[in-house]
Design a protein around this motif. Structure first.
Motif, PDB file in Angstrom:
ATOM      1  N   LEU A 265      71.925   4.119  43.833  1.00  0.00           N
ATOM      2  CA  LEU A 265      71.982   4.638  45.203  1.00  0.00           C
ATOM      3  C   LEU A 265      70.828   4.051  46.028  1.00  0.00           C
ATOM      4  O   LEU A 265      69.685   4.058  45.586  1.00  0.00           O
ATOM      5  N   ALA A 284      73.517  -2.901  45.523  1.00  0.00           N
ATOM      6  CA  ALA A 284      73.400  -1.490  45.148  1.00  0.00           C
ATOM      7  C   ALA A 284      74.802  -0.895  45.055  1.00  0.00           C
ATOM      8  O   ALA A 284      75.695  -1.273  45.817  1.00  0.00           O
ATOM      9  N   SER A 285      75.012   0.060  44.104  1.00  0.00           N
ATOM     10  CA  SER A 285      76.367   0.603  43.924  1.00  0.00           C
ATOM     11  C   SER A 285      76.807   1.382  45.160  1.00  0.00           C
ATOM     12  O   SER A 285      77.916   1.218  45.633  1.00  0.00           O
ATOM     13  N   THR A 286      75.937   2.253  45.642  1.00  0.00           N
ATOM     14  CA  THR A 286      76.257   3.025  46.840  1.00  0.00           C
ATOM     15  C   THR A 286      75.138   2.852  47.859  1.00  0.00           C
ATOM     16  O   THR A 286      73.964   3.018  47.525  1.00  0.00           O
ATOM     17  N   ILE A 287      75.521   2.505  49.081  1.00  0.00           N
ATOM     18  CA  ILE A 287      74.522   2.289  50.128  1.00  0.00           C
ATOM     19  C   ILE A 287      74.736   3.309  51.243  1.00  0.00           C
ATOM     20  O   ILE A 287      75.856   3.475  51.745  1.00  0.00           O
TER      21      ILE A 287
ATOM     22  N   LYS B 234      83.010  -4.292  54.851  1.00  0.00           N
ATOM     23  CA  LYS B 234      83.115  -3.175  53.908  1.00  0.00           C
ATOM     24  C   LYS B 234      83.558  -1.954  54.713  1.00  0.00           C
ATOM     25  O   LYS B 234      83.178  -1.804  55.868  1.00  0.00           O
ATOM     26  N   LEU B 254      77.736  12.448  48.031  1.00  0.00           N
ATOM     27  CA  LEU B 254      76.971  11.770  46.983  1.00  0.00           C
ATOM     28  C   LEU B 254      77.108  12.512  45.656  1.00  0.00           C
ATOM     29  O   LEU B 254      77.150  11.905  44.587  1.00  0.00           O
ATOM     30  N   MET B 257      80.485  11.743  44.169  1.00  0.00           N
ATOM     31  CA  MET B 257      80.512  10.388  43.598  1.00  0.00           C
ATOM     32  C   MET B 257      79.573  10.260  42.401  1.00  0.00           C
ATOM     33  O   MET B 257      79.448   9.190  41.834  1.00  0.00           O
ATOM     34  N   ALA B 259      76.562  10.050  42.567  1.00  0.00           N
ATOM     35  CA  ALA B 259      75.469   9.148  42.935  1.00  0.00           C
ATOM     36  C   ALA B 259      74.155   9.922  42.920  1.00  0.00           C
ATOM     37  O   ALA B 259      73.075   9.341  42.972  1.00  0.00           O
TER      38      ALA B 259
END
Lengths: 328, 260
Positions: A265, A284-287, B234, B254, B257, B259
Motif C-alpha cells: 500500500l 505498488a500494489s495499491t496506490i 488506470k 482498504l 482489499m 491492504a
C-alpha cells in the motif's frame, strides 16, 4: 535517407535495460514505416553487449568501439554518434531519455543544426507523418508535437513510454563501425563513479509507505503525515522537493534519483506525481492519492483518489484507522 | 569570475492550469508565475561562488514583460545586473531557437561559467544548458550536484548525479556551461535591503532587432499542435464526500482489499 537507428546505452560495460524500450519503439516504427532497424552501441570492449543486442529483432547492430569512448563524455559520445549518423543516414534516431542521453543528445542535435524532440511518451503515425506526444507542465498536460525538421529526426522517449518486455526476439548481424576521435576533442575529464554514504533506510522492504510531497507546505506539517504513518505502522517516504528542502533526510526519497519501491500500500499525500517520482513507486500494489488538484497526474496511476485538503483529510483518516484497529 | 545564470519564469507549481481556446497552450493570463525551481538553485550556486571568488553574476532571462519579476528577485538576492531578451517572436520557439538568441547575447557578454536549471516546469525540454554549450563552443555538464571552480587552473569540477544513487565528478576547462540540479544548496531569500538595492541595478533589454538571427534560424523545428489532459491509463476510483466521510470510505475499502 532511410532507416531507424536506436542508440543503445551502456555504462561500465553493462547495458542499461531501458535501451530495450527504445528498441521496442524502433521495432514498431520500423514495421509501420517499412524501414530497416539498426541499433548502435558506443564504447570500448563492449562486444558482449553487442551480442546481447543482436538477439533482438533488428537488421543490424553497429558496434562503435573506440578507446575514447571507454569512459562516457558528452564530447566523445556526441562526436561519435554524429559520425555514425552521417555514415548510416537514418531517417529517425531514437534514444531513451536517460540522464546520460540528456547530457549529450541536445549537443549532438545542435551540432547537426537539429532540434531534439526530447522526453516523448509516445507517437502517432498518420500515413508516414509522425506526431510525437510529450508531457508538459510536469506531466499535468500532454502535447502533440509536429516535426518540421529534415531527416534525420532525433527523438528521445521517457522511461516507461514503451514496455521493454514487448521486445521481439530475432537475430541481427553485428557490424563494426569506425569513427575518428582524438584525445584533444574530449575536453572533459571523467573521474570514478561513486555512491554517497550507505543509505540507512531501506524502503524497498516496506509493506506500507506514507509518502509526502510539496503539498505539505512546511517542515512543521510533516508531523501530520507522521501521525498517519504511525497509525498505519507504515514507513515515511517523500518526493524529491521535500528532501531537497531538508524537511526529511535524503534516504527517504522515492523516485528516479532515490529509491524504487513496491509496497502493498502506497499513500501519496500532497504529491503531484511528476514522472521522476512515479517511476519509483508505480509498482505498488495499491496506490492511494490525496491531492487538492483534481488534474494532478498522480490520480492517473492511483487506485483510489481523494481530491481535497490534506490537512483535513489526513487527520480524518488517522481517526478512521484508529477506529478500525479498535474494532479489530 | 563571471557567471551568467539563465533564469526562466514558469507558472507556479500549484497553479490550476486550463487549456486555451485554440487548444494549443494553456490559458496563460491570470495565473501565478514563479522562478523555475532548478533556476533558483542555479542563482544561489552562482552567488555562493561569487562570494568565495569575487566577480560578477549576470542574470539572463527570455520572455515577455512579466519575466522582470523573476529577474528582480534574482537581483534582490545579490545578482549584479541582468539582460532581458524580450521579443514576441522568440516566446514560442523550441529550445534550440531560444538558445540561439541567448547564445548570441551571452557570447557578446563573455563569461567563465553559464548556469541553467536542468529542466523547466513548462516545456520540460531539459536541453538549454547543453545546447548553449554547443552553440558557444564550450564544454557542458548536466545535473550538477556540486560545482567547484578554480580560477588559477581555469577549470571547474562538477559532481554529476547519475541514476539510482550514483555520482561522478567531471573536470572541465573554463569557460563552460553547467546545468544545475535542484537541491544542491539552500536558496536564500531576498532581504529588504537586497530588494532596495535591486532597484538601482541594470536590466538591459534586448530585442530581435539587436540580434543577427535570420528567419530560418527563428522557425521552430518542433511545434505544439494540440494540448490536452492525459487520458488515464488506470481506473481510479475517486472517493468523495466530506473529509470524514471520504476517510471512512477509504479505510473501509482498504480493509476490504486487505491492504490494511
Amino acid at each position: 535517407m532511410s532507416g531507424i537507428l536506436v542508440f543503445a546505452e551502456q555504462r561500465e560495460g553493462k547495458l542499461n535495460r531501458v535501451t530495450y524500450e527504445a528498441v521496442v519503439a524502433g521495432q514498431r516504427l520500423s514495421a509501420s514505416l517499412s524501414q530497416p532497424l539498426s541499433v548502435v552501441l558506443l564504447g570500448s570492449g563492449v562486444d558482449a553487449i553487442a551480442q546481447e543486442l543482436a538477439t533482438k529483432k533488428a537488421d543490424n547492430v553497429y558496434l562503435v568501439d573506440n578507446e575514447h569512448l571507454k569512459n562516457y563524455t558528452p564530447d566523445g559520445f556526441s562526436l561519435a554518434m554524429r559520425q555514425a549518423i552521417e555514415q548510416l543516414q537514418p531517417s529517425y534516431v531514437l534514444l531513451s531519455h536517460t540522464y546520460l542521453v540528456r547530457d549529450f543528445a541536445p549537443k549532438l542535435a545542435t551540432s547537426m543544426g537539429k532540434s531534439l524532440i526530447a522526453d516523448c511518451v509516445g507517437y502517432k503515425l498518420d500515413g508516414s507523418k509522425l506526431t510525437l506526444v510529450r508531457q508538459i507542465f510536469q506531466g499535468k498536460i500532454n502535447a502533440d508535437v509536429s516535426v518540421h525538421d529534415s531527416a534525420p529526426v532525433l527523438i528521445s522517449f521517457q522511461a516507461g513510454a514503451f514496455r521493454g518486455d514487448d521486445i521481439e526476439a530475432g537475430s541481427a548481424s553485428v557490424k563494426s563501425l569506425a569513427v575518428t576521435l582524438s584525445a584533444d576533442q574530449i575536453r572533459l575529464e571523467p573521474q570514478e563513479l561513486f555512491r554517497e554514504a550507505k543509505q540507512s533506510v531501506d524502503l524497498t522492504q516496506s509493506k506500507i509507505i506514507v509518502s509526502v510531497g510539496r503539498g505539505i507546505k512546511s517542515q512543521e506539517n510533516i508531523a501530520v503525515v507522521e501521525k498517519l504513518a504511525t497509525a498505519l505502522e507504515a514507513d515515511i517516504g517523500a518526493s524529491r522537493p521535500i528532501c531537497d528542502s531538508g524537511w526529511l533526510p535524503m534516504d527517504r526519497q522515492i523516485g528516479s534519483s532515490g529509491q524504487t519501491v513496491a509496497p502493498k500500500l502506497y499513500l501519496a499525500v500532497g504529491i503531484s506525481g511528476a514522472i521522476q517520482h512515479v517511476v519509483g513507486m508505480k509498482n505498488a500494489s495499491t496506490i492511494v492519492a490525496i491531492n487538492k488538484d483534481a488534474n494532478a497526474p498522480i490520480f492517473d496511476i492511483a487506485d483510489f483518489g481523494i481530491v481535497g485538503d490534506l490537512f483535513e483529510l489526513v487527520p480524518a483518516i488517522v481517526d478512521e484507522v484508529e477506529k478500525a484497529k479498535a474494532e479489530g | 569570475m563571471k557567471i551568467i545564470v539563465c533564469v526562466k519564469q514558469v507558472p507556479s507549481r500549484d497553479a490550476i492550469l486550463r487549456i486555451n481556446e485554440t487548444g494549443n497552450w494553456i490559458q496563460d493570463r491570470d495565473i501565478a508565475y514563479d522562478t523555475n525551481e532548478p533556476d533558483a538553485y542555479a542563482v544561489e550556486e552562482a552567488l555562493q561562488i561569487k562570494e568565495k571568488l569575487g566577480g560578477e553574476v549576470v542574470i539572463c532571462s527570455l520572455g515577455p514583460e512579466r519575466v522582470q519579476m523573476v529577474i528582480k528577485e534574482a537581483l534582490a538576492k545579490g545578482a549584479d545586473r541582468a539582460i532581458h531578451i524580450c521579443d514576441p517572436a522568440l516566446d514560442n520557439l523550441d529550445a534550440l531557437g531560444q538558445a540561439r538568441a541567448m547564445a548570441e547575447v551571452i557570447s557578446k557578454e563573455g563569461f567563465d561559467l553559464v548556469f541553467t536549471g536542468l529542466q523547466s516546469d513548462d516545456y520540460g525540454f531539459a536541453q538549454t544548458g547543453v545546447i548553449l554549450g554547443e552553440l558557444l563552443g564550450v564544454p557542458s555538464a548536466t545535473i550538477a550536484m556540486a560545482v567547484e571552480a578554480d580560477e588559477a587552473s581555469k577549470t571547474v569540477r562538477v559532481k554529476r548525479e547519475l541514476e539510482a544513487g550514483w555520482f561522478q565528478w567531471y573536470k572541465l576547462p573554463m569557460p563552460a556551461s553547467i546545468s544545475i540540479q535542484s537541491g544542491l544548496n539552500q536558496p536564500r531569500y531576498a532581504t529588504l535591503k537586497g530588494i532596495m538595492n535591486a532597484k538601482k541595478k541594470e536590466i538591459r533589454k534586448v530585442t530581435l532587432a539587436d540580434l543577427s538571427l535570420n528567419a530560418e534560424l527563428l522557425s521552430s523545428k518542433q511545434r505544439i499542435e494540440k494540448v490536452y489532459f492525459p487520458v488515464k491509463s488506470k481506473k481510479t476510483e475517486i472517493i468523495d464526500g466530506s473529509a470524514k466521510e471520504a476517510a471512512a470510505k477509504l479505510v473501509n475499502k482498504l480493509k476490504q482489499m486487505r491492504a490494511l
